[in-house]
Design an enzyme around this catalytic site. Structure first.
Site, mmCIF file in Angstrom:
data_model
loop_
_atom_site.group_PDB
_atom_site.id
_atom_site.type_symbol
_atom_site.label_atom_id
_atom_site.label_comp_id
_atom_site.label_asym_id
_atom_site.label_seq_id
_atom_site.Cartn_x
_atom_site.Cartn_y
_atom_site.Cartn_z
ATOM 1 N N ASP A 85 0.821 -1.214 0.000
ATOM 2 C CA ASP A 85 0.000 0.000 0.000
ATOM 3 C C ASP A 85 0.856 1.266 0.000
ATOM 4 O O ASP A 85 0.381 2.340 0.372
ATOM 5 C CB ASP A 85 -0.914 0.022 1.222
ATOM 6 C CG ASP A 85 -2.206 -0.757 0.999
ATOM 7 O OD1 ASP A 85 -2.373 -1.294 -0.112
ATOM 8 O OD2 ASP A 85 -3.031 -0.835 1.922
ATOM 9 N N ASP A 103 -6.596 -7.878 13.869
ATOM 10 C CA ASP A 103 -6.133 -9.206 14.282
ATOM 11 C C ASP A 103 -6.901 -9.709 15.500
ATOM 12 O O ASP A 103 -7.365 -10.843 15.548
ATOM 13 C CB ASP A 103 -4.626 -9.192 14.556
ATOM 14 C CG ASP A 103 -4.188 -7.970 15.369
ATOM 15 O OD1 ASP A 103 -5.065 -7.234 15.893
ATOM 16 O OD2 ASP A 103 -2.972 -7.741 15.479
#
Length: 543
Positions: free
Chosen positions: A146, A299
């Site tokens: 990214d 996560d």
């Protein structure tokens, strides 16, 4: 206000007391007589009762925290004494070669490496995942870049092409936006057609360098134990000895892995995924709707949702993956903000889902809400800052108030000793760890309230700066350069808290007998050191 006897046996106590009296008389000289009466009333009817209530609340939180840590410590001790290794609890067999099946004896594995402007470490991470021992035709690697720096994108793509020519299946994937940050990148990559061939996915952040046998040691747990959704491994820090700040981080993170992760794995087969150095069963991820971008701890969010479906997790501490600790104070502050704000925000959002879950027991629901979230992610940061950095220092101005010795000395001592177990080689740094953690508790506590209230910075994501091999082989004098404009390192809030603590300590030194100044003076100095930016390594502002 100064009716207390001076501690004339202490050097400079009289001078300090006179300074306080002079400052107080100068200040009150500008106020009308009624102000003194009003102050006395406010002091007796408001401040003292409020402080007493604050002490009671902090003592309750301290007991909650030390109970949680003792329970985790006992579980970990049991595991160690009785050698409850993962191989004894779960079935594990090496993957055997089969002449008929050939490489098809190995399941298809997807490796995801999300990165963002990782100039210093991209080669290290790509080389590490491409060197994993696994049949090349059964391994798919995704480099999720990214980066906003086009020159870095070009370098990363060239590195991927280099490994493709060597026979590896490496897909370079970039986006024209950063929607969802890391979670958004991984979510989009999981939708690509070829991912449907894969049974497992492992994630490595850009600074992580797994050993070549990583998959050979982890994947068999998932293959032979269909109830397992995740195998999490431990982090090993390549730059732990870089400076005092990295040594202290190592102490805290070693405790997290050796005690928190181990105890969670051994009791409820649950712990928070660390976002990297773990292997997931893709089926379990799909059942829980995969990655979500609703918080900055995608996560932990995934781990909670998958667990609510009845899946189990396994922590394998013997498998260590090399990684890098943030070595600049700026990078560490941003990281800790995300690590504290994200869980608090997730706690707010996921609690109703936990309560409604039908595939887990109420005992596990209680564990998730109270132990995993409330005690460790909310209480721990609040009690550290409010009790040790606010309530105890402020109490020195109120001789009517006393804090029980067990709350001031015994509980903190137990907590500190439990933490030091994770890194015995750094036990001599325990005092520095205490002071450093207390200073950082200001940022963590603030982040918790931002997460709970969903304030402006709740979704802030600043990628942790990594240095990789940038300074490898260079003398320390070349590394630790101060910025040209030294005032750019100033952190006004730390400096302000340091001043307030110094005033509390000096007052206690001059007028009281409780000896709190022995703790408050070093704490104030620690706030000053970090407030003026003299912590971590110092990089030149010039690129």
């Amino acid at each position: 206000m100064f009716a207390i006897d001076l501690k004339t046996s202490r050097p400079f106590a009289v001078s300090v007391a006179h300074a306080y009296k002079y400052a107080f008389s100068t200040f009150t000289g500008f106020l009308p007589e009624e102000a003194g009466v009003a102050w006395k009333h406010v002091r007796e009817s408001v401040l003292i009762p409020v402080l007493k209530i604050a002490i009671i609340i902090c003592l309750i939180m301290s007991v909650m925290l030390v109970t949680e840590k003792l329970a985790m410590g006992m579980v970990t001790l049991f595991v160690k004494v009785f050698r409850r290794t993962p191989e004894k609890i779960y079935k594990w067999e090496p993957i055997k070669e089969d002449e008929e099946l050939g490489t098809f004896a190995y399941p298809m594995v997807l490796v995801q490496v999300p990165m963002f402007n990782e100039r210093e470490v991209y080669k290290l991470s790509i080389r590490a995942v491409c060197n994993l021992v696994w049949p090349a035709d059964r391994l798919i690697i995704q480099i999720l870049d990214d980066s906003t720096d086009l020159s870095i994108r070009e370098m990363v793509q060239k590195e991927c092409d280099r490994w493709v020519k060597k026979g590896m299946t490496v897909h370079y994937i970039s986006r024209d936006n950063r929607n969802g940050y890391k979670a958004g990148a991984m979510k989009e990559a999981m939708l690509i057609d070829y991912v449907g061939q894969c049974e497992y996915v492992t994630v490595f952040d850009a600074d992580f360098q797994p050993a070549s046998d990583f998959l050979m040691r982890t994947v068999p747990f998932l293959m032979h134990n269909p109830e397992l959704a995740l195998v999490q491994t431990r982090w090993k820090f390549v730059n732990a000895d870089e400076c005092l700040m990295t040594r202290i981080q190592e102490m805290s993170l070693n405790y997290h892995f050796k005690i928190e992760q181990q105890s969670g794995s051994s009791t409820f087969a649950f712990f928070g995924f660390n976002g990297t150095a773990g292997v997931w069963r893709i089926k379990a991820m799909n059942e829980s709707e995969g990655w979500k971008e609703r918080t900055t701890v995608e996560d932990m969010d995934l781990a909670v949702r998958v667990s609510l479906l009845g899946w189990k997790y396994l922590y394998v501490g013997d498998i260590k993956v090399k990684s890098e600790l943030p070595s600049t104070y700026k990078a560490y502050r941003y990281q800790q903000h995300r690590w504290s704000c994200g869980p608090a925000n997730l706690f707010r959002k996921v609690t109703p889902e936990i309560l409604r879950a039908k595939k887990v027991s109420w005992v596990k629901k209680l564990f998730l809400i109270y132990n995993f979230f409330f005690a460790r992610r909310i209480i721990s940061h609040n009690v550290t800052f409010f009790f040790y950095c606010v309530v105890i220092p402020v109490s020195v101005f109120f001789p009517e108030i006393s804090v029980p010795q067990w709350g001031v000395v015994y509980i903190p001592t137990v907590i500190t000793l439990l933490n030091s177990v994770g890194t015995p080689s750094s036990i001599h740094l325990t005092i520095f760890w205490i002071l450093f953690e207390n200073v950082m508790s200001w940022h963590r506590c603030k982040a918790v309230f931002i997460g709970l209230s969903e304030a402006d910075r709740v979704n802030e994501w600043v990628v942790t700066e990594k240095l990789g091999d940038k300074f490898k082989g260079k003398p320390a004098a070349k590394i630790k350069k101060f910025q040209t404009k030294f005032w750019e390192r100033f952190h006004l809030m730390e400096i302000a808290i340091g001043i307030a603590l110094f005033l509390c300590a000096s007052y206690d030194y001059a007028f009281n007998t409780d000896h709190y100044f022995l703790y408050i003076f070093p704490l104030s100095i620690s706030f000053f050191i970090m407030g003026f930016g003299y912590v971590g390594i110092f990089l030149s502002s010039s690129k």
